[in-house]
Design a protein around this motif. Sequence first.
Motif, PDB file in Angstrom:
ATOM      1  N   MET A  18       0.849  -1.199   0.000  1.00 56.19           N
ATOM      2  CA  MET A  18       0.000   0.000   0.000  1.00 56.19           C
ATOM      3  C   MET A  18       0.884   1.248   0.000  1.00 56.19           C
ATOM      4  O   MET A  18       1.743   1.409   0.851  1.00 56.19           O
ATOM      5  CB  MET A  18      -0.908   0.002   1.244  1.00 56.19           C
ATOM      6  CG  MET A  18      -1.912   1.143   1.264  1.00 56.19           C
ATOM      7  SD  MET A  18      -2.896   1.216   2.806  1.00 56.19           S
ATOM      8  CE  MET A  18      -3.934  -0.229   2.620  1.00 56.19           C
ATOM      9  N   ASN A  19       0.683   2.138  -0.996  1.00 53.35           N
ATOM     10  CA  ASN A  19       1.456   3.373  -1.052  1.00 53.35           C
ATOM     11  C   ASN A  19       0.698   4.488  -0.328  1.00 53.35           C
ATOM     12  O   ASN A  19      -0.380   4.271   0.237  1.00 53.35           O
ATOM     13  CB  ASN A  19       1.765   3.748  -2.503  1.00 53.35           C
ATOM     14  CG  ASN A  19       0.492   3.921  -3.335  1.00 53.35           C
ATOM     15  OD1 ASN A  19      -0.549   4.332  -2.829  1.00 53.35           O
ATOM     16  ND2 ASN A  19       0.593   3.621  -4.619  1.00 53.35           N
ATOM     17  N   LEU A  20       1.265   5.705  -0.343  1.00 55.72           N
ATOM     18  CA  LEU A  20       0.643   6.798   0.393  1.00 55.72           C
ATOM     19  C   LEU A  20      -0.734   7.160  -0.146  1.00 55.72           C
ATOM     20  O   LEU A  20      -1.631   7.525   0.620  1.00 55.72           O
ATOM     21  CB  LEU A  20       1.557   8.025   0.370  1.00 55.72           C
ATOM     22  CG  LEU A  20       2.702   8.032   1.384  1.00 55.72           C
ATOM     23  CD1 LEU A  20       3.616   9.214   1.139  1.00 55.72           C
ATOM     24  CD2 LEU A  20       2.161   8.071   2.812  1.00 55.72           C
ATOM     25  N   LYS A  21      -0.903   7.052  -1.465  1.00 55.46           N
ATOM     26  CA  LYS A  21      -2.223   7.353  -2.034  1.00 55.46           C
ATOM     27  C   LYS A  21      -3.255   6.347  -1.549  1.00 55.46           C
ATOM     28  O   LYS A  21      -4.382   6.726  -1.173  1.00 55.46           O
ATOM     29  CB  LYS A  21      -2.138   7.390  -3.559  1.00 55.46           C
ATOM     30  CG  LYS A  21      -1.394   8.611  -4.088  1.00 55.46           C
ATOM     31  CD  LYS A  21      -1.245   8.584  -5.599  1.00 55.46           C
ATOM     32  CE  LYS A  21      -0.209   7.562  -6.029  1.00 55.46           C
ATOM     33  NZ  LYS A  21       0.052   7.605  -7.482  1.00 55.46           N
ATOM     34  N   ASP A  22      -2.895   5.072  -1.548  1.00 55.51           N
ATOM     35  CA  ASP A  22      -3.807   4.047  -1.036  1.00 55.51           C
ATOM     36  C   ASP A  22      -4.064   4.246   0.455  1.00 55.51           C
ATOM     37  O   ASP A  22      -5.193   4.061   0.934  1.00 55.51           O
ATOM     38  CB  ASP A  22      -3.232   2.649  -1.270  1.00 55.51           C
ATOM     39  CG  ASP A  22      -3.185   2.271  -2.738  1.00 55.51           C
ATOM     40  OD1 ASP A  22      -4.017   2.798  -3.512  1.00 55.51           O
ATOM     41  OD2 ASP A  22      -2.316   1.467  -3.122  1.00 55.51           O
ATOM     42  N   ALA A  23      -3.017   4.606   1.187  1.00 55.91           N
ATOM     43  CA  ALA A  23      -3.172   4.832   2.628  1.00 55.91           C
ATOM     44  C   ALA A  23      -4.115   5.993   2.897  1.00 55.91           C
ATOM     45  O   ALA A  23      -4.968   5.931   3.792  1.00 55.91           O
ATOM     46  CB  ALA A  23      -1.809   5.095   3.265  1.00 55.91           C
ATOM     47  N   TYR A  24      -3.966   7.066   2.107  1.00 57.66           N
ATOM     48  CA  TYR A  24      -4.887   8.200   2.267  1.00 57.66           C
ATOM     49  C   TYR A  24      -6.320   7.763   1.967  1.00 57.66           C
ATOM     50  O   TYR A  24      -7.258   8.078   2.725  1.00 57.66           O
ATOM     51  CB  TYR A  24      -4.498   9.373   1.350  1.00 57.66           C
ATOM     52  CG  TYR A  24      -5.682  10.268   1.129  1.00 57.66           C
ATOM     53  CD1 TYR A  24      -6.119  11.138   2.126  1.00 57.66           C
ATOM     54  CD2 TYR A  24      -6.440  10.181  -0.045  1.00 57.66           C
ATOM     55  CE1 TYR A  24      -7.271  11.900   1.961  1.00 57.66           C
ATOM     56  CE2 TYR A  24      -7.577  10.942  -0.222  1.00 57.66           C
ATOM     57  CZ  TYR A  24      -7.993  11.801   0.788  1.00 57.66           C
ATOM     58  OH  TYR A  24      -9.139  12.538   0.624  1.00 57.66           O
ATOM     59  N   LEU A  25      -6.528   7.061   0.847  1.00 58.28           N
ATOM     60  CA  LEU A  25      -7.885   6.651   0.471  1.00 58.28           C
ATOM     61  C   LEU A  25      -8.507   5.752   1.542  1.00 58.28           C
ATOM     62  O   LEU A  25      -9.699   5.869   1.844  1.00 58.28           O
ATOM     63  CB  LEU A  25      -7.862   5.932  -0.880  1.00 58.28           C
ATOM     64  CG  LEU A  25      -7.572   6.821  -2.093  1.00 58.28           C
ATOM     65  CD1 LEU A  25      -7.329   5.966  -3.327  1.00 58.28           C
ATOM     66  CD2 LEU A  25      -8.716   7.799  -2.334  1.00 58.28           C
ATOM     67  N   ASP A  26      -7.703   4.888   2.137  1.00 54.08           N
ATOM     68  CA  ASP A  26      -8.188   4.019   3.208  1.00 54.08           C
ATOM     69  C   ASP A  26      -8.587   4.849   4.432  1.00 54.08           C
ATOM     70  O   ASP A  26      -9.630   4.617   5.042  1.00 54.08           O
ATOM     71  CB  ASP A  26      -7.099   3.010   3.575  1.00 54.08           C
ATOM     72  CG  ASP A  26      -7.552   2.021   4.621  1.00 54.08           C
ATOM     73  OD1 ASP A  26      -8.516   1.284   4.371  1.00 54.08           O
ATOM     74  OD2 ASP A  26      -6.947   1.990   5.718  1.00 54.08           O
ATOM     75  N   THR A  27      -7.777   5.833   4.773  1.00 60.85           N
ATOM     76  CA  THR A  27      -8.059   6.679   5.924  1.00 60.85           C
ATOM     77  C   THR A  27      -9.284   7.550   5.666  1.00 60.85           C
ATOM     78  O   THR A  27     -10.139   7.737   6.546  1.00 60.85           O
ATOM     79  CB  THR A  27      -6.846   7.560   6.260  1.00 60.85           C
ATOM     80  OG1 THR A  27      -5.686   6.740   6.399  1.00 60.85           O
ATOM     81  CG2 THR A  27      -7.061   8.338   7.550  1.00 60.85           C
ATOM     82  N   ALA A  28      -9.382   8.089   4.453  1.00 62.15           N
ATOM     83  CA  ALA A  28     -10.549   8.895   4.092  1.00 62.15           C
ATOM     84  C   ALA A  28     -11.825   8.059   4.157  1.00 62.15           C
ATOM     85  O   ALA A  28     -12.880   8.549   4.589  1.00 62.15           O
ATOM     86  CB  ALA A  28     -10.368   9.486   2.700  1.00 62.15           C
ATOM     87  N   ALA A  29     -11.742   6.792   3.738  1.00 64.66           N
ATOM     88  CA  ALA A  29     -12.912   5.914   3.816  1.00 64.66           C
ATOM     89  C   ALA A  29     -13.341   5.704   5.268  1.00 64.66           C
ATOM     90  O   ALA A  29     -14.543   5.655   5.576  1.00 64.66           O
ATOM     91  CB  ALA A  29     -12.599   4.575   3.150  1.00 64.66           C
ATOM     92  N   GLN A  30     -12.369   5.585   6.173  1.00 63.40           N
ATOM     93  CA  GLN A  30     -12.702   5.467   7.595  1.00 63.40           C
ATOM     94  C   GLN A  30     -13.400   6.726   8.099  1.00 63.40           C
ATOM     95  O   GLN A  30     -14.356   6.661   8.884  1.00 63.40           O
ATOM     96  CB  GLN A  30     -11.432   5.214   8.407  1.00 63.40           C
ATOM     97  CG  GLN A  30     -10.803   3.853   8.185  1.00 63.40           C
ATOM     98  CD  GLN A  30      -9.535   3.694   8.994  1.00 63.40           C
ATOM     99  OE1 GLN A  30      -8.568   4.436   8.804  1.00 63.40           O
ATOM    100  NE2 GLN A  30      -9.516   2.737   9.899  1.00 63.40           N
ATOM    101  N   ALA A  31     -12.927   7.883   7.637  1.00 66.69           N
ATOM    102  CA  ALA A  31     -13.549   9.144   8.052  1.00 66.69           C
ATOM    103  C   ALA A  31     -14.984   9.240   7.547  1.00 66.69           C
ATOM    104  O   ALA A  31     -15.886   9.672   8.280  1.00 66.69           O
ATOM    105  CB  ALA A  31     -12.727  10.322   7.533  1.00 66.69           C
ATOM    106  N   VAL A  32     -15.207   8.837   6.306  1.00 64.56           N
ATOM    107  CA  VAL A  32     -16.555   8.883   5.749  1.00 64.56           C
ATOM    108  C   VAL A  32     -17.476   7.930   6.513  1.00 64.56           C
ATOM    109  O   VAL A  32     -18.632   8.261   6.810  1.00 64.56           O
ATOM    110  CB  VAL A  32     -16.527   8.560   4.246  1.00 64.56           C
ATOM    111  CG1 VAL A  32     -17.939   8.406   3.697  1.00 64.56           C
ATOM    112  CG2 VAL A  32     -15.777   9.654   3.483  1.00 64.56           C
TER     113      VAL A  32
END
Length: 211
Positions: A1-15
């Motif tokens: 998982m790269n930083l873009k994937d990590a961000y998308l995963d974290t954003a999904a948790q926020a949503v």
Amino acid sequence: MNLKDAYLDTAAQAVTLLGAPEVAASWAKSSALAEMTVGGLAGHLAYQVFSVTSALQEPISKEAPIPLLEHYARAAWIDAPLDGEVNSGIRANGEDIASEGPQALLERARATLAEQKAALPPVRGDRVVFMPQTGWALSLDDFLVTRMMELAVHMDDLAVSVGIAAPELSATAFDPVLTLLAGLAARRHGQAALLRALARVERAPAAINAL
């Protein structure tokens, strides 16, 4: 998982957190942050996701990106008073975003995240992202680390505000967030203070806050 994937995963948790019934039920109540409602805090959390779309829509900048820690050295909100213009503006922006109500905000955040899942992966991590609100630029990877830190901190704020457990970040997201916060804490308090806080409780300082 790269930083873009990590961000998308974290954003999904926020949503997902924005969709918690406890958040909607407490929308107009005071949050764990001074002078901010739960709704306003939810709006500020969602803003971290919306800001990535705004950054991607900016033309590719010819500005030289500054280092990540320098971004925080320049940030006007660091150590600004609670009632100062910067923090008042942050709170007002969160409340404005929240004014559409919990369901509308959730739907907007879901739609934004869905767009980012398609748009973000092809973008190079070294793309230069100019931030009009600051007047300087970061690499996309560094910008995403700032968003993950904001998401992590404010997910905890929001979860505490409504009495539920904060989401656990993936290791790929938590590691750069921890590195950033540790770097900021060491710059503020010194290396010895941070080392003692982590390894020598008998000599630990009273405070080791990063922000």
